[in-house]
Design a protein around this motif. Structure first.
Motif, mmCIF file in Angstrom:
data_model
loop_
_atom_site.group_PDB
_atom_site.id
_atom_site.type_symbol
_atom_site.label_atom_id
_atom_site.label_comp_id
_atom_site.label_asym_id
_atom_site.label_seq_id
_atom_site.Cartn_x
_atom_site.Cartn_y
_atom_site.Cartn_z
ATOM 1 N N GLN A 74 0.394 -8.050 -10.525
ATOM 2 C CA GLN A 74 -0.678 -7.417 -9.762
ATOM 3 C C GLN A 74 -0.172 -7.152 -8.352
ATOM 4 O O GLN A 74 0.465 -8.008 -7.737
ATOM 5 N N LEU A 75 -0.469 -5.955 -7.849
ATOM 6 C CA LEU A 75 0.029 -5.533 -6.541
ATOM 7 C C LEU A 75 -1.139 -5.065 -5.674
ATOM 8 O O LEU A 75 -1.983 -4.297 -6.130
ATOM 9 N N VAL A 76 -1.134 -5.502 -4.422
ATOM 10 C CA VAL A 76 -2.191 -5.107 -3.489
ATOM 11 C C VAL A 76 -1.552 -4.655 -2.186
ATOM 12 O O VAL A 76 -0.886 -5.453 -1.505
ATOM 13 N N GLU A 77 -1.752 -3.376 -1.843
ATOM 14 C CA GLU A 77 -1.196 -2.821 -0.606
ATOM 15 C C GLU A 77 -2.197 -2.937 0.538
ATOM 16 O O GLU A 77 -3.416 -2.980 0.316
ATOM 17 N N CYS A 106 2.732 -5.089 0.742
ATOM 18 C CA CYS A 106 2.337 -5.136 -0.667
ATOM 19 C C CYS A 106 2.566 -6.557 -1.159
ATOM 20 O O CYS A 106 3.704 -7.028 -1.199
ATOM 21 N N HIS A 162 1.842 3.896 -2.542
ATOM 22 C CA HIS A 162 1.725 2.879 -3.583
ATOM 23 C C HIS A 162 3.004 2.065 -3.651
ATOM 24 O O HIS A 162 4.105 2.625 -3.575
ATOM 25 N N GLY A 214 0.190 -0.682 -7.474
ATOM 26 C CA GLY A 214 -0.957 -1.062 -6.681
ATOM 27 C C GLY A 214 -1.937 0.088 -6.591
ATOM 28 O O GLY A 214 -1.665 1.205 -7.028
#
Length: 119
Positions: free
Chosen positions: A3-6, A22, A95, A110
């Motif tokens: 899981q990726l969150v920017e 990220c 992203h 993300g």
């Protein structure tokens, strides 16, 4: 699964700087390469740059070479994109992506963070 969150996007004037972050969760972060892509309205997604698992090798698109820098902190499971001397043509949704070695491609993405550069 990864899981990726920017974060870190925003509005900046031409010539300014931003740093995107990220944060990854799931698989061991230090085991896979990471990259940044961007997509402007009406355009195809574009590779911005990538970094290997250890952080000692990077590659960049010609359009950002010398202005953008990718780095990673494996202790924080975070990859960064430092963007300097921003231009209006850098405006896009950015992203981060993680490499899937089984599929041999960037397969985890993300949600993206908006970067807008005003002239």
């Amino acid at each position: 699964q990864v899981q990726l969150v920017e974060s870190g996007g925003g509005l900046v004037q031409a010539g300014g700087s931003l740093r995107l972050s990220c944060v990854a969760s799931g698989r061991t972060f230090s085991s896979y390469p990471m990259a940044w892509f961007r997509q402007a309205p009406g355009k195809e997604r574009e590779f911005v740059g990538g970094i290997n698992w250890s952080g000692d090798s990077t590659t960049y698109a010609d359009s950002v070479k010398g202005r953008f820098t990718i780095s990673r902190d494996n202790t924080k499971s975070t990859v960064y994109l430092q963007m300097n001397t921003l231009k209006p043509e850098d405006t896009a949704v950015y992203h981060c992506a993680a490499w899937n070695s089984f599929l041999n491609k960037y397969d985890y993405w993300g949600q993206g963070t908006q970067v807008t550069v005003s002239s």
